[in-house]
Structure formats: structure tokens, C-alpha cells
Write a protein that holds these residues in place. Structure first.
Motif, PDB file in Angstrom:
ATOM      1  N   PRO A 211    -109.731 -66.285 -25.936  1.00 39.45           N
ATOM      2  CA  PRO A 211    -109.086 -64.993 -25.174  1.00 39.45           C
ATOM      3  C   PRO A 211    -107.908 -64.830 -25.591  1.00 39.45           C
ATOM      4  O   PRO A 211    -107.133 -65.485 -26.440  1.00 39.45           O
ATOM      5  N   ALA A 212    -107.303 -63.560 -25.021  1.00 41.42           N
ATOM      6  CA  ALA A 212    -106.043 -63.120 -25.636  1.00 41.42           C
ATOM      7  C   ALA A 212    -104.863 -64.072 -25.173  1.00 41.42           C
ATOM      8  O   ALA A 212    -103.957 -64.109 -26.029  1.00 41.42           O
ATOM      9  N   ASP A 213    -104.686 -64.541 -24.157  1.00 37.99           N
ATOM     10  CA  ASP A 213    -103.608 -65.648 -23.652  1.00 37.99           C
ATOM     11  C   ASP A 213    -103.648 -66.714 -24.700  1.00 37.99           C
ATOM     12  O   ASP A 213    -102.531 -67.504 -24.983  1.00 37.99           O
TER      13      ASP A 213
ATOM     14  N   ALA B 217    -108.021 -58.766 -18.084  1.00 35.32           N
ATOM     15  CA  ALA B 217    -108.265 -58.387 -19.437  1.00 35.32           C
ATOM     16  C   ALA B 217    -107.696 -57.260 -20.082  1.00 35.32           C
ATOM     17  O   ALA B 217    -107.042 -56.603 -19.257  1.00 35.32           O
ATOM     18  N   THR B 218    -107.726 -57.000 -21.408  1.00 25.66           N
ATOM     19  CA  THR B 218    -106.625 -56.324 -22.000  1.00 25.66           C
ATOM     20  C   THR B 218    -107.561 -55.067 -22.920  1.00 25.66           C
ATOM     21  O   THR B 218    -108.522 -55.685 -23.589  1.00 25.66           O
TER      22      THR B 218
ATOM     23  N   ASN C  43    -108.334 -61.961 -21.118  1.00 25.14           N
ATOM     24  CA  ASN C  43    -107.133 -62.772 -21.110  1.00 25.14           C
ATOM     25  C   ASN C  43    -107.300 -64.267 -21.034  1.00 25.14           C
ATOM     26  O   ASN C  43    -106.677 -65.015 -21.607  1.00 25.14           O
ATOM     27  N   GLN C  44    -108.222 -64.570 -20.256  1.00 27.33           N
ATOM     28  CA  GLN C  44    -108.754 -66.046 -20.086  1.00 27.33           C
ATOM     29  C   GLN C  44    -110.304 -66.037 -19.954  1.00 27.33           C
ATOM     30  O   GLN C  44    -110.884 -64.883 -19.771  1.00 27.33           O
TER      31      GLN C  44
END
Length: 425
Positions: free
Chosen positions: A293-295, A352-353, A394-395
């Protein structure tokens, strides 16, 4: 006095000054104007859009790219191979049986870290599973598991102990049910989220453990997720390792335990690569890195690729208009061309992004919505109703439960799906 006799001169000077201010203001406005970040889906998201459309998916869905997942499994395997460190899969970050099976067979491993009672019940059904709790559970939940699963199954699990009080609670429950208790001691290696803060605190609890005939100390768990966020990650990691070695020494001194017979768990996705280069632990835990994820866009995970996305259809696409202040729409979109168009999507408000098409952004004026969330974009974003918008989680963890079955993308088509676990916290 000469200026007072010549008012025209004053007028000219004022005009020049006013013009200068206007010019300066105009330059300032232009300087603050944002660029157009919009665009179209790249080839990857075009292919994914085509696959979703062919599969008839017209609702929000979580997609896992199987090829990228396999690449991430291979990256973890290659990273750990020189060290020989075993990997323990973090179940909470990958809450789907098919997903866990694919990772476990690709490594291979039968070690799992579990964080709640519901997932523990699911994973304990695997007769060969080596299970370690990743957080201390309330004593009541420990008792419930022993009663439901039986003393023998509960005795296979390594239960995380972070305080002498929790050890007393668990030991009393184990004694009352004649159940063996494998106690893994949580140590604080710098995160300061809990666990034994130093060697003396650990030693005192180990002395206590020796007084309980049903209790066997199985090892240590030290989580170091703080390391990448420190101003000097190298020193932060070195400090965490010193703490860990101190704890191992206490275990040996107090219980005469051979470290090679213990579960000395460390790491997490952000730091497992550091452990591969040298660690006091004898195994590492990894979860999110497999779907990235993004994080988890970290230097230590550069070998991993994003493998999970949220796809959702556009419901409405129109020119942006501010409710009640329509006259502000023009100036606002002049200053930020990425707010020129409004796209209302199916669902929303996820952790989320937006990633595709490029240039989409959340609206601070409209706010978030879990029904028809509005994203804005420039006129370069040519989305229309029924087109897909893609987000990157994001996660993983709780977010993976929000979409039902996971859709599997093989690079060309949606080739199947995986059921997620029953929803739990």
C-alpha cells in the motif's frame, strides 16, 4: 507646493503606483496558480479497465495483481536468502485465505502472526500452523479461545505477554483449564508502544514465569516500525538491536534457554530488509510489503511493487460548480485548473489515494462521502460515466474487508477471486 499646484502630476504618480500594485498582484496570482496535473489512464490502467469491463464488474472492488504479488514474494525470498531468516506472514495485513496460501507456498513458510481472536480461530484450523500473537489479547479472549479450541490447540499458540499482570491473568486461566501456556515476551525496542522497557523489567517477569508450572517461555517479540521515521534510521536500528540483544541475554541468564530453540521475532515490512543484513532476531514478520500500500513507499521496500488497487465506476461527470457560491467557481478553477471538473464515483471515503487517471484530487469544499464521493480534475481528465477510477490503498488490514471478494488480475483478465475472512477488528 509645486505638486499642489499641479494635481495632474499627483494623478500620474498615483496611476503609476496603482498600476505597479496591480501588476504585482497579478504576478502574485499567476505565481500561485497551480499547474494542470490531469491526464489519461496509462497502458496498465487501460488494460485493467478493459479486464474489469469484460468481467462485468460495475461496483467498487479491490483488485490484486497476481503477477506483481508473485514479484513481491520473489523479492522477499531473494532479500532474505543470504541471511537464511525465516519469514512469518502477518495475517491482519493479508486477510484472505487464498492470498495467504499463495504467499506461504511461494516462500515457503508455515509461520503466521495473528492479531485478534477471530483470525486466530481461522488460522488455528491449520494443523501445521506455527502461530504467534502480534499483540496481547485481553485475558477474557484467551480464556474463550482455550474453551472453544481446547487446551491442546491453545497450547500450540505463542501468546504475547507484555506485563507481569497479564502473565498472572493468563497463567491463572491456563491452570484452571489444565492448558499449557507458551508465553512470548513483548519487548520495547524503541517504539514505546508497550512491552518490557528494559532488562530488569523482563527479568522480574521471567522470575514470575518460573513460578507457574503451566507456563513455558517461548521467546521474544520486538517490533521496530519507528526506525524508518527517525532522523537517523541507522542509529535507531542499531539502538533497537542493542535492546534486543540485552533481552536475549536476560532470557539466557534467567532461564538458561538456548536462543536457537526460541522464537526471536523482529521486523515488519518497513524494516525486514535491514534485519536481513544483520539482526539479533531469528525470524522476521512481513505482511503489507506483499501488496505494498501507499504508506509503504519506503527505500527499504524499493524491490516491491504496488499490487493492490481499488477500482470504482464514475457515476456522474460534469463541470465543477460550487453550491450556493457558483460565482466563485470561475476564480477557483482559474487558480486551480485541477478543480475544473467534478467526478462523482460509486462509493468512496476509503483509506486510499486516487492514482489513475492522474490529477484527481479530493474536494476540501465538498468534503468526503462514502456514497458518491466527489473527485475533481482538470479538463485534461476525460472521464465519463461508467469509466473506472483507481485508488491505491494507504494500508491493507481493515480496508480489505470493505469490498467483498478480492478480484484477481493476471495482466490481461480478471481470472478469479479470493474470499476475505469474516469481518473482525
Amino acid at each position: 507646493m509645486a505638486d499642489a499646484k499641479n494635481p495632474r502630476r499627483w494623478t500620474r504618480r498615483a496611476a503609476i503606483a496603482g498600476g505597479g500594485l496591480a501588476l504585482a498582484g497579478g504576478v502574485g496570482v499567476l505565481a500561485s496558480r497551480k499547474g494542470d496535473h490531469g491526464g489519461a489512464h496509462d497502458a496498465y490502467f487501460v488494460a485493467l479497465s478493459t479486464a474489469l469491463r469484460k468481467a462485468g464488474i460495475a461496483h467498487p472492488v479491490l483488485v490484486i495483481d497476481q503477477r506483481r504479488l508473485d514479484r513481491n514474494i520473489a523479492a522477499a525470498r531473494a532479500t532474505l536468502k543470504p541471511s537464511g531468516l525465516p519469514l512469518r506472514i502477518v495475517v491482519k495485513s493479508l486477510p484472505a485465505t487464498g492470498l495467504i496460501d499463495r504467499i506461504a507456498s511461494g516462500l515457503p513458510t508455515n509461520r503466521f502472526m495473528v492479531f485478534n481472536g477471530a483470525m486466530l480461530e481461522t488460522m488455528a484450523a491449520r494443523p501445521d500452523a506455527d502461530l504467534l500473537l502480534g499483540k496481547p489479547l485481553p485475558a477474557m479472549q484467551y480464556a474463550e479461545f482455550v474453551d472453544k479450541a481446547g487446551a491442546q490447540v491453545a497450547g500450540r499458540v505463542q501468546w504475547l505477554i507484555d506485563t507481569p499482570e497479564r502473565l498472572r491473568q493468563y497463567a491463572a486461566i491456563a491452570a484452571a483449564r489444565n492448558a499449557p501456556l507458551r508465553a512470548n515476551m513483548e519487548i520495547d525496542v524503541g517504539l514505546h508502544r508497550g512491552g518490557f522497557p528494559d532488562g530488569r523489567a523482563l527479568a522480574e517477569t521471567l522470575d514470575l514465569a518460573r513460578t507457574f508450572p503451566h507456563v513455558a517461555v517461548s521467546g521474544l517479540m520486538g517490533y521496530d516500525a519507528h526506525v524508518p521515521k527517525m532522523s537517523d534510521p541507522d542509529e535507531a536500528y542499531a539502538a533497537s538491536q542493542r535492546q534486543y540483544r540485552t533481552a536475549i541475554g536476560v532470557l539466557h541468564d534467567k532461564l538458561a534457554l538456548d536462543p536457537r530453540t526460541l522464537t526471536l521475532n523482529g521486523a515488519g515490512s518497513p524494516t525486514y530488509a535491514r534485519h536481513a543484513a544483520g539482526t539479533a532476531a531469528n525470524e522476521v514478520s512481513v505482511g503489507s510489503a506483499f501488496v505494498k500500500p501507499a504508506d509503504f513507499d519506503l527505500d527499504t521496500l524499493a524491490r516491491h511493487a504496488p499490487a493492490s488497487f481499488i477500482a470504482t465506476p464514475v457515476i456522474k461527470a460534469k463541470r465543477m460548480e460550487l453550491p450556493g457560491s457558483e460565482w466563485l467557481t470561475g476564480p477557483m478553477t482559474f487558480l486551480d485548473p485541477n478543480a475544473a471538473r467534478a467526478f462523482f464515483i460509486y462509493g468512496g471515503h476509503w483509506l486510499a489515494t486516487p492514482v489513475s487517471p492522474p490529477g484527481l484530487q479530493f474536494s476540501t469544499l465538498f468534503g468526503r462521502s462514502s456514497n458518491q464521493e466527489m473527485l475533481t480534475g482538470s479538463t485534461s481528465v476525460a472521464l465519463k460515466p461508467d469509466d473506472y477510477v483507481f485508488f491505491r490503498p494507504n494500508q491493507s488490514e481493515a480496508l480489505f474487508f470493505q469490498f467483498g471478494d478480492i478480484a484477481l488480475f493476471d495482466g490481461t483478465a480478471i481470472s478469479g477471486g479470493w474470499h476475505t475472512f469474516a469481518v473482525s477488528a
